[in-house]
Scaffold this motif. Sequence first.
Motif, PDB file in Angstrom:
ATOM      1  N   SER A  32       0.852  -1.176   0.000  1.00  0.00           N
ATOM      2  CA  SER A  32       0.000   0.000   0.000  1.00  0.00           C
ATOM      3  C   SER A  32       0.891   1.230   0.000  1.00  0.00           C
ATOM      4  O   SER A  32       2.088   1.130   0.276  1.00  0.00           O
ATOM      5  N   VAL A  33       0.288   2.351  -0.277  1.00  0.00           N
ATOM      6  CA  VAL A  33       1.055   3.591  -0.301  1.00  0.00           C
ATOM      7  C   VAL A  33       1.751   3.772   1.049  1.00  0.00           C
ATOM      8  O   VAL A  33       1.150   3.520   2.091  1.00  0.00           O
ATOM      9  N   ASP A  34       3.017   4.144   0.992  1.00  0.00           N
ATOM     10  CA  ASP A  34       3.806   4.442   2.191  1.00  0.00           C
ATOM     11  C   ASP A  34       4.276   3.229   2.979  1.00  0.00           C
ATOM     12  O   ASP A  34       4.792   3.375   4.081  1.00  0.00           O
ATOM     13  N   LYS A  37       7.767   0.700  -0.278  1.00  0.00           N
ATOM     14  CA  LYS A  37       8.137  -0.059  -1.473  1.00  0.00           C
ATOM     15  C   LYS A  37       9.226   0.639  -2.295  1.00  0.00           C
ATOM     16  O   LYS A  37      10.202   0.010  -2.698  1.00  0.00           O
ATOM     17  N   SER A  38       9.047   1.923  -2.507  1.00  0.00           N
ATOM     18  CA  SER A  38      10.054   2.643  -3.305  1.00  0.00           C
ATOM     19  C   SER A  38      11.390   2.655  -2.596  1.00  0.00           C
ATOM     20  O   SER A  38      12.445   2.506  -3.209  1.00  0.00           O
ATOM     21  N   GLN A  69      13.562  12.895   3.486  1.00  0.00           N
ATOM     22  CA  GLN A  69      14.505  12.406   4.469  1.00  0.00           C
ATOM     23  C   GLN A  69      15.480  13.469   4.962  1.00  0.00           C
ATOM     24  O   GLN A  69      16.574  13.159   5.382  1.00  0.00           O
ATOM     25  N   ALA A  76      13.819   6.422  -2.460  1.00  0.00           N
ATOM     26  CA  ALA A  76      12.590   6.321  -3.238  1.00  0.00           C
ATOM     27  C   ALA A  76      12.649   7.187  -4.494  1.00  0.00           C
ATOM     28  O   ALA A  76      12.028   6.882  -5.499  1.00  0.00           O
ATOM     29  N   ASN A 165       8.051  -4.789   6.775  1.00  0.00           N
ATOM     30  CA  ASN A 165       8.943  -3.618   6.749  1.00  0.00           C
ATOM     31  C   ASN A 165       8.715  -2.705   7.957  1.00  0.00           C
ATOM     32  O   ASN A 165       7.748  -2.847   8.693  1.00  0.00           O
ATOM     33  N   LEU A 204      14.488   1.413   5.264  1.00  0.00           N
ATOM     34  CA  LEU A 204      15.155   2.682   5.539  1.00  0.00           C
ATOM     35  C   LEU A 204      16.554   2.463   6.099  1.00  0.00           C
ATOM     36  O   LEU A 204      17.519   3.075   5.671  1.00  0.00           O
TER      37      LEU A 204
END
Lengths: 579, 301
Positions: A32-34, A37-38, A69, A76, A165, A204
């Motif tokens: 899902s978004v956030d 994944k990127s 960041q 990302a 994650n 991260l």
Amino acid sequence: MAHQSELISEDILAYLKSQEEKSMLRFITCGSVDDGKSTLIGRLLWDSKMVFEDQLAALESDSKRVGTQGEKIDYALLLDGLQAEREQGITIDVAYRFFSTDKRKFIVADTPGHEQYTRNMVTGASTAQVAVILIDARKGILTQTRRHSYLASLVGIRHVVLAINKMDLVDYSQERFDSILKKYQSFAASLGFDDITAIPLSALEGDNIISPSPKTPWHQGPTLMQYLETVQVPDASAGKPFRMRVQWVNRPNLDFRGFCGTIASGQIHPGDEIIVPSSGKKTRVARIVTMDGDLERAVAGQAVTLTLEDEIDISRGDTLATPEDVPHHAARFEAKLVWLHEEALTPGRSYLLKAGSATAPAQVSQIKFKLNVNTLAQEPGETLALNEIGVCSLSLSKPISFDSYRENRGTGCFILIDRLTNATVGAGMIHQPLLQSSGKGWIEADLGPKARAEQKGQSPKVLCIASQDQKHRTEVAELVEKKLHSQGRHSYRLDQQSLSLEPGSKDEQARLLAALGEHFLAAGLILIVSLSDQDPHLSDALMGRLNTESFCQVDLKKDIGTISLSPQQQAEQIVEELF
Amino acid sequence: MSPKMTHLRQLEAESIHIIREVAAEFENPVMLYSVGKDSAVMLHLARKAFYPARPPFPLMHVDTTWKFREMIEFRDKMAHECGFDLLVHVNEEGVRQGIGPFSHGSGIHTDIMKTEGLKQALTKYKFDAAFGGARRDEEKSRAKERIFSFRTEDHRWDPKSQRPELWNVYNAKVHPGESIRAFPISNWTELDVWQYIYLEQIPIVPLYYAAVRPVVERDGMLIMVDDARMEIKPGEKVEYKSVRFRTLGCYPLTGAVESTAATLPEIIQEMLLTRTSERQGRAIDHDSAGSMEKKKQEGYF
Ligand SMILES: Nc1nc2c(ncn2[C@@H]2O[C@H](COP(=O)(O)OP(=O)(O)O)[C@@H](O)[C@H]2O)c(=O)[nH]1
């Protein structure tokens, strides 16, 4: 890791040699978004040295400008493809990323997690062997997780990585990890994955991406990269029956006639027997021709050119198959259909169906039910809107050869194309052939059988040609059809063999055939059925069900069976007498 | 037991499948041949796809008149040896206007001589499909490019009319005037290309190999003095350096890298050990972020 092999600087030739054995893995990432994944993919690219200094410089400046960041690098940003998306901060399509290590080349289908998920995910997953499903450790299993898993399974993916994650945000808690995994396993049990590998990650911080993280000493399994580098995806298609759809007939001169295509499954050797299901004709492979010399064997995945021992009629779209296990050849089948377009499916409308190199007009004659991608529940539906999935009956204007998707991904898939806009509107996975129309069949328009017959300028008929000798009856039936065709009539031919699709009782077969006969008459067509004279129940069923005016029967032995008549003459006689 | 297909064999098979599919589905396809290494691989794959026949489409080169001389020699030799029909198109209008990279800058030159030239040629010959040697890993904006990329009647790339691509089933339907740009080596990386060239011993333009060549340092790039049209500005001097090119285009716009890599293994070695991407040497990419996307919408690819 990656290309750090000492060999590169010390012995490049040895390095290149070792690279010749490298394999390839295609996987899809979904989340899902956030979920990160990127960041995760950016890391994989970064750590496998697929990011160069000039790109890094751009990345650093981008990170400062639009990154999330602070002064740190925002991995990302390595991924965002199109400017429009970058400005909106979302990704709206499937992107393909590449990286490689000394062991493998990877192709990543990167699919975004928002509303267009179904279309994008199905697209990305269609070529993937492994699905990496991202979960935010804080949130655990969400509706989206179920959806992603279900879609992966739908498209035939058998290997799943559960990438849990943001472990840094749950103190790398084993308890949290275990409970998510347990919940997932019980949910996914019904999805038929071969294996599920859960990995605790921090995209991260880089935990368990490449090397095992000291923060998760309790994790016994592989890191993500270890998994990707070693997962065995036995190419299931190689062990399956031989199938190749002909893409191109290669005729440089009169002495060479080659059939080009990509082997969808199985393998082939010179001398192997093959059958062409559309005609039932058999022959043997003479040569496997390539620019690098003839091959002794070719396997699934290879793009080859075959020459055959006999000149039989084969064209683009035909399938070459092993006679030991012949694909279905039918004009009706049931399939799961994923709708890909904003304009909803119109049942009964004519679309173009493309399965490999075979193309035919087709309509969805019935939506049996829709599938809810979140709950897997079956729901009624009259149409399919964008991103909806349904189990449908499809009717083609001519038969094609296929297998069920479950058995054969390569010969069981198709796309639907809108005939006006040429857009790709649907993607299908075939369940099984259908003989008889269950329920509505071809959707009735305002036209009736009479109007259809008039338009074709003929009186519709069902003609049975019976003989015990299959070759003989087929030959006569073919000749009859050719003759009718040359007279401008609209006809279609079936042999008993192509009817015994599913094992069923004789009565069932007869019922199906009779129903089929009715449909042809209603369509205004001439149906030529070649039958064994040993199976009178079939012709009896037709006779019983159809009116005498439109049904006729010829027994090649009894009625016109003098040995002195050639099949050609028999066919002529039949056409003359009956039409 | 079946032999595993290596990554290069899988890529090769996928590309051949795509090439055959285009040949079968379109009336009038053409292969855009840029003379570079990616084109070399594409041409090789096309020969494999139709062996023993000749590929059933011509090659087309859009010549900006500023290509390296060695590229032109190589182009003619390859087309001849492989038995391809070669079409060379030059934007004559641009020539009449005297458009060139030195006088007009890289943007205008590329736009008129390359992008416009290509559109002219596609319109002139009414091609309904054109193969291109672009790869998805070349640039971020290409990561989402389709293998069959749809182009409108005026050759534009419209994000909304791109079609989802599933499995290896390609939608090749277009209306008259519309076309498809087909990218058979979409899934290859630069490394794959080099490894394949090495494995298959594919001929490439000698400019890829290091040799002592006359170069001038200009705007941070090493530009080769390929002919007399290049004026040496005050303060510049022609030096003889051992250089090679990682990418090929118009000579005034293509930076050389100092190198001694004179064989394929050495080139691959250098590539694996260097830390800059191949597009760095291309002047047209240095514009703002998203410039490639704009170029694509205008029909550059
Ligand atoms: N703490 C933490 N943050 C993460 C992790 N992975 C990603 N993020 C952050 O989560 C946000 C969304 O990440 P992004 O990769 O853009 O997510 P996407 O929408 O799934 O592509 C960003 O702010 C990331 O920096 C992780 O492992 N730990």
